[in-house]
Design a protein around this motif. Structure first.
Motif, PDB file in Angstrom:
ATOM      1  N   GLY A   7       0.858  -0.854  -0.108  1.00  0.00           N
ATOM      2  CA  GLY A   7       0.044   0.050   0.177  1.00  0.00           C
ATOM      3  C   GLY A   7       1.040   0.932  -0.181  1.00  0.00           C
ATOM      4  O   GLY A   7       1.951   1.368   0.616  1.00  0.00           O
ATOM      5  N   TYR A   8       0.013   2.501  -0.419  1.00  0.00           N
ATOM      6  CA  TYR A   8       1.061   3.109  -0.538  1.00  0.00           C
ATOM      7  C   TYR A   8       0.475   4.712  -0.673  1.00  0.00           C
ATOM      8  O   TYR A   8      -1.172   3.854  -0.848  1.00  0.00           O
ATOM      9  N   SER A  41      -3.706   2.064  -3.058  1.00  0.00           N
ATOM     10  CA  SER A  41      -2.996   2.948  -3.490  1.00  0.00           C
ATOM     11  C   SER A  41      -4.414   3.857  -2.965  1.00  0.00           C
ATOM     12  O   SER A  41      -5.151   3.409  -2.697  1.00  0.00           O
ATOM     13  N   VAL A  75       4.123  -0.871   3.355  1.00  0.00           N
ATOM     14  CA  VAL A  75       4.063   0.279   2.816  1.00  0.00           C
ATOM     15  C   VAL A  75       4.602   1.251   2.791  1.00  0.00           C
ATOM     16  O   VAL A  75       5.660   1.317   2.941  1.00  0.00           O
ATOM     17  N   ASP A  97       6.906  -0.962   7.089  1.00  0.00           N
ATOM     18  CA  ASP A  97       7.418   0.278   6.254  1.00  0.00           C
ATOM     19  C   ASP A  97       8.426  -0.212   5.276  1.00  0.00           C
ATOM     20  O   ASP A  97       9.107  -1.199   5.511  1.00  0.00           O
TER      21      ASP A  97
END
Ligand SMILES: Nc1nc2c(ncn2[C@@H]2O[C@H](COP(=O)(O)OP(=O)(O)OP(=O)(O)O)[C@@H](O)[C@H]2O)c(=O)[nH]1
Ligand SMILES: [Mg+2]
Length: 361
Positions: A7-8, A41, A75, A97
């Motif tokens: 995810g971002y 996203s 992430v 992350d």
């Protein structure tokens, strides 16, 4: 292989570059053995300080992870300690992350003692606040009566980690003093220092090997080189010390850069920096990587005047493309000559040596 959802967060600041950066993040994840099952996203208008992502998005990620049988959520953006804990608790997944992944790959590749110490210091920089937050926030809070055994155990671990961090800092300081003496000795002998800098995988070590006829480790795994490599080069009547250095990456967090202060001293003490650029990258990637390189060099307070860009891997590029890429590189630097080489085919290496000599002597 661990399956992961990635995810971002997009925002007005990173909108132009984020997709390119995530592309590299996927490469790093894959090289660590993660299989990316899905990419999610979110366009951020208002920062969610508790989860980074909005509540609805977190629910979506949870559902997807269950459906795809993923055990990890990766992430791109940096997570605060509290965001990491909240995401872990809500998603019931391992949450990592970008910084965690960089440290994981460093750890995997580190062979020498100083690199290992620096990586441990950076890891503790993240772990200590994480454990502290766990203690203050956690499970133990809602238990009535005297403090649980679990809480004591956590406090014990915390104390040990803090004293370990103190010892590591002292040890690194010892090596730093040795390094300062080395640098002074080199200066006394009158050697100029030329560093090979640039993104991981740009071909710095390959170029180092071509220039020195050595056989230092080269690979397409990110961050193959963690500790500097040195070799004295004599060309014409001059000698200089060539240094191969650790690779750069997008959005490196200052705490990681700070932890590698000792390694980065080589770059800071250079008379000339050969900034190795991978000519096989597409124009957008190339542009973003140059910007990231320049940002890091600025953070290290390097004078732009000592930078010499070098385009590497030109064996992979056709002529028309090369001209376009040379023009792009030209727009970022103050130099008239930009040597283009192939470390693999040893193409134009002598020309590069000429340029180095002209700039140094
Ligand atoms: N085709 C081609 N491949 C190259 C060239 N130079 C390097 N490579 C390849 O690019 C990959 C990365 O090369 P390295 O020399 O390890 O790159 P590096 O910049 O030292 O990377 P880190 O140590 O990770 O920072 C390897 O697979 C090399 O074989 C080149 O001139 N041409
Ligand atoms: Mg290398």
């Amino acid at each position: 292989m661990a399956s992961a959802i990635l995810g971002y967060i997009k925002n007005t600041e990173n909108l132009r570059s984020i997709e390119i950066k995530v592309e590299e993040f996927i490469n790093i994840s894959k090289s660590l053995g993660y299989e990316i099952c899905d990419v999610v996203s979110q366009y951020e208008t208002k920062l969610n300080s508790a989860y980074l992502f909005g509540k609805g998005k977190v629910e979506e990620i949870k559902k997807k992870a269950k459906m795809l049988n993923c055990e990890t959520f990766l992430v791109y953006n940096s997570l605060s300690t509290i965001q990491k804990i909240n995401l872990e608790n809500t998603l019931n997944l391992k949450v990592l992350d970008y910084n965690d992944l960089i440290l994981e790959i460093f750890d995997k590749n580190a062979g020498d003692k100083v690199s290992k110490l620096q990586i441990e210091l950076a890891t503790l920089h993240r772990l200590i606040p994480y454990i502290k937050k766990k203690i203050s926030k956690s499970v133990f809070r809602d238990r009535p009566g005297p403090r649980s055994l679990g809480e004591y155990a956590y406090h014990n671990v915390l104390r040990q980690l803090i004293s370990r961090r103190k010892r590591i800092k002292e040890e690194i300081q010892y090596y730093k003093e040795l390094k300062i003496k080395e640098v002074e000795k080199r200066k006394e002998k009158g050697y100029k220092v030329v560093s090979l800098c640039g993104f991981y995988n740009a071909g710095k070590t390959s170029l180092f090997n071509s220039l020195t006829n050595l056989k230092k480790a080269v690979s397409d795994i990110p961050f193959t080189t963690l500790s500097s490599k040195y070799s004295l080069i004599s060309s014409y009547r001059n000698s200089f010390m060539l240094v191969d250095t650790i690779g750069f990456a997008f959005d490196l967090n200052p705490f990681i850069i700070d932890s590698f202060d000792l390694t980065l001293m080589d770059i800071k003490n250079s008379d000339l920096i050969l900034l190795v650029i991978d000519a096989s990258d597409g124009l957008r990637m190339l542009e973003e990587k140059i910007k990231a390189n320049l940002e890091i060099l600025e953070l290290l307070q390097i004078d732009k005047k000592i930078l010499q860009p070098v385009l590497n891997k030109v064996d992979l590029v056709d002529k028309a493309d090369l001209v376009e890429k040379l023009n792009l590189v030209n727009s970022f630097f103050l130099v008239k000559d930009i040597p283009f080489v192939s470390s693999k085919d040893k193409f134009n290496i002598d020309y590069l040596l000429d340029v180095v000599n002209q700039r140094l002597f």
